[in-house]
Design an enzyme around this catalytic site. Structure first.
Site, mmCIF file in Angstrom:
data_model
loop_
_atom_site.group_PDB
_atom_site.id
_atom_site.type_symbol
_atom_site.label_atom_id
_atom_site.label_comp_id
_atom_site.label_asym_id
_atom_site.label_seq_id
_atom_site.Cartn_x
_atom_site.Cartn_y
_atom_site.Cartn_z
ATOM 1 N N ARG A 49 26.424 -9.419 -0.326
ATOM 2 C CA ARG A 49 25.114 -9.510 0.336
ATOM 3 C C ARG A 49 25.196 -8.796 1.686
ATOM 4 O O ARG A 49 24.289 -8.093 2.086
ATOM 5 C CB ARG A 49 24.667 -10.971 0.519
ATOM 6 C CG ARG A 49 23.462 -11.104 1.439
ATOM 7 C CD ARG A 49 22.720 -12.428 1.359
ATOM 8 N NE ARG A 49 23.557 -13.569 1.137
ATOM 9 C CZ ARG A 49 24.396 -14.108 2.043
ATOM 10 N NH1 ARG A 49 24.480 -13.598 3.250
ATOM 11 N NH2 ARG A 49 25.138 -15.143 1.738
ATOM 12 N N TYR A 102 -1.800 -0.022 1.377
ATOM 13 C CA TYR A 102 -1.302 -0.311 0.034
ATOM 14 C C TYR A 102 -1.626 -1.772 -0.276
ATOM 15 O O TYR A 102 -1.412 -2.661 0.562
ATOM 16 C CB TYR A 102 0.207 -0.058 -0.002
ATOM 17 C CG TYR A 102 0.868 -0.570 -1.249
ATOM 18 C CD1 TYR A 102 0.672 0.074 -2.466
ATOM 19 C CD2 TYR A 102 1.657 -1.707 -1.228
ATOM 20 C CE1 TYR A 102 1.257 -0.403 -3.620
ATOM 21 C CE2 TYR A 102 2.253 -2.194 -2.381
ATOM 22 C CZ TYR A 102 2.051 -1.538 -3.578
ATOM 23 O OH TYR A 102 2.626 -2.018 -4.717
ATOM 24 N N ASP A 174 5.013 3.619 6.870
ATOM 25 C CA ASP A 174 5.345 3.559 5.452
ATOM 26 C C ASP A 174 5.291 4.998 4.937
ATOM 27 O O ASP A 174 4.213 5.584 4.798
ATOM 28 C CB ASP A 174 4.335 2.660 4.724
ATOM 29 C CG ASP A 174 4.640 2.528 3.229
ATOM 30 O OD1 ASP A 174 5.283 3.438 2.665
ATOM 31 O OD2 ASP A 174 4.209 1.530 2.633
ATOM 32 N N LYS A 199 9.312 4.714 -5.703
ATOM 33 C CA LYS A 199 8.397 5.826 -5.935
ATOM 34 C C LYS A 199 9.147 7.165 -5.868
ATOM 35 O O LYS A 199 10.014 7.394 -6.698
ATOM 36 C CB LYS A 199 7.245 5.738 -4.933
ATOM 37 C CG LYS A 199 6.673 4.310 -4.757
ATOM 38 C CD LYS A 199 6.024 3.749 -6.005
ATOM 39 C CE LYS A 199 5.703 2.253 -5.895
ATOM 40 N NZ LYS A 199 4.947 1.839 -4.723
HETATM 41 C C1 LIG Z 1 4.735 0.596 -4.046
HETATM 42 C C2 LIG Z 1 4.473 0.627 -2.592
HETATM 43 C C3 LIG Z 1 4.931 -0.390 -1.747
HETATM 44 C C4 LIG Z 1 5.648 -1.632 -2.275
HETATM 45 O O1 LIG Z 1 6.883 -1.336 -2.793
HETATM 46 P P1 LIG Z 1 7.553 -2.131 -4.033
HETATM 47 O O2 LIG Z 1 8.815 -1.380 -4.259
HETATM 48 O O3 LIG Z 1 6.605 -2.113 -5.161
HETATM 49 O O4 LIG Z 1 7.794 -3.532 -3.536
HETATM 50 C C5 LIG Z 1 4.691 -0.267 -0.393
HETATM 51 N N1 LIG Z 1 4.005 0.791 0.106
HETATM 52 C C6 LIG Z 1 3.539 1.771 -0.674
HETATM 53 C C7 LIG Z 1 2.797 2.900 -0.062
HETATM 54 C C8 LIG Z 1 3.751 1.724 -2.040
HETATM 55 O O5 LIG Z 1 3.258 2.701 -2.824
#
Ligand SMILES: *Cc1c(COP(=O)(O)O)cnc(C)c1O
Length: 380
Positions: A49, A102, A174, A199
């Protein structure tokens, strides 16, 4: 390591294995490590961890790609966000969030952190004066997404970094939609970059993960402390898959951009399409800012369909090569209806999205096939 982006993606944190010379960092599937006498840790590894060599390889690579001092890998993007917010905010604090954040991020603020005593205001990030006016004495974070999801809005990162600094808040970006190949928020004044590595970073729709990258050591150490104290770490198998994806980020992003540009061209000329949302279009309100802070304009394209919600849903249903599904950023093209899918939880909130909107994650298949699929899907 003062090297180019693609070199870092393939080599940063990924020295050949000292024991065997394995060129690819192995999956260290171990929870614990033998100590050479009490407290005699080998290379600092004690318990997985706290740290695991496969995760370390990914974390060092992510830090290098974003130009940060510390990268941390989590079980998901939302786990990374949760850890970040509980590190830098306390009950009673206030944050500003994008008015088209998001959906999952919005839900985290609205349903989880609201109860924890963190208040938030959605703001139009494209309007720097409005963001400045929304700052309060207890605002601790200005949360930026650019481009935004699913409306592809653009925020000026360096202008907002100044607003945050002036107000004693931290600027969080983000960077999931752009990826560090197209945009590097830390160099523009952000304090922390957040990723859903699910992503573009992973890029193959085969692993869920998240990351934080800090611009300076103090915050990086605090985040690392909380990562261990809260425990939402990426496992070694997931870290390995993500790192495998990251190696090709540059070439994938260029092809995503090439294909998206062709798709935008087709949609812009199509009689059934009433609007195309893509920051690469000169008429996009954020085009100039995007051109200043992004290398190219990315693989996400949204558009509005004449005929409203039913027509938008019909396009999603008719597409074949564009797979109907949530998520984005993989090599395969995806199509979705944000109002009923990814952003259904925003219905009735200030973040509700137009019902005639369709969102595409343009993949890296042969572009002629993608264009043919869209042409057929729009022919109803
Ligand atoms: C998918 C996404 C998230 C969340 O991420 P997860 O891996 O699904 O928890 C946060 N911000 C954006 C812009 C996203 O596309």
């Amino acid at each position: 390591m003062n090297k180019g982006f693609e070199t870092l993606a393939i080599h940063a944190g990924q020295e050949p294995d000292p024991l065997t010379g394995a060129v690819v960092p192995p999956i260290y599937a171990t929870s614990t490590y033998k100590q050479d006498g009490v407290g005699g840790l080998r290379s600092g590894y004690e318990y997985s961890r706290s740290a695991n060599p496969t995760r370390t390889a990914l974390e060092e690579c992510l830090a290098a790609l974003e130009g940060g001092v510390r990268g941390l890998a989590f079980a998901s993007g939302l786990a990374a966000e949760d850890t970040l917010l509980r590190t830098v905010c306390r009950p009673g604090d206030h944050v500003l969030i994008p008015d088209d954040a998001y959906g999952g991020t919005y839900r985290l603020f609205a349903k989880v952190f609201e109860q924890w005593g963190l208040s938030y205001d959605p703001v139009p990030l494209g309007d720097v004066d409005a963001v400045r006016a929304a700052m309060r004495p207890n605002t601790k974070v200005v949360w930026v997404e650019t481009p935004t999801n699913p409306l592809l809005g653009i925020a000026d990162i360096s202008a907002l970094a100044q607003v945050a600094r002036d107000g004693g808040a931290r600027l969080v970006v983000d960077n999931t939609f752009a990826s560090p190949y197209l945009q590097q928020p830390l160099a523009l004044g952000a304090d922390v970059v957040v990723h859903s590595t699910t992503k573009y970073m992973g890029g193959h729709s085969d692993v869920v993960g998240g990351a934080l990258i800090a611009a300076e050591r103090g915050l990086g150490d605090e985040l690392a402390y909380h990562q261990n104290a809260m425990g939402a770490v990426a496992g070694p198998f997931d870290a390995w898959l993500t790192l495998r994806g990251v190696k090709t980020l540059g070439v994938r992003m260029d092809r995503h951009c090439d294909n998206a540009e062709r798709v935008v061209e087709l949609l812009a000329a199509h009689p059934k399409v009433t609007a195309v949302l893509y920051p690469g279009l000169s008429e996009h309100p954020g085009h100039e800012v995007a051109a200043k802070q992004m290398k190219r304009f990315g693989g996400m394209v949204s558009f509005r369909v004449a005929g409203g919600e039913d027509a938008a849903v019909a396009v999603c249903d008719r597409a074949e090569l564009f797979t109907l599904g949530e998520s984005l950023g993989g090599v395969e093209s995806l199509i979705e209806h944000p109002g009923r899918m990814t952003h259904a939880s925003a219905a009735g909130s200030p973040l509700e999205v137009p019902a005639d909107l369709v969102r595409l994650s343009v993949g890296i298949e042969s572009v002629e096939d993608l264009l043919a699929d869209l042409t057929r899907a729009l022919d109803f």
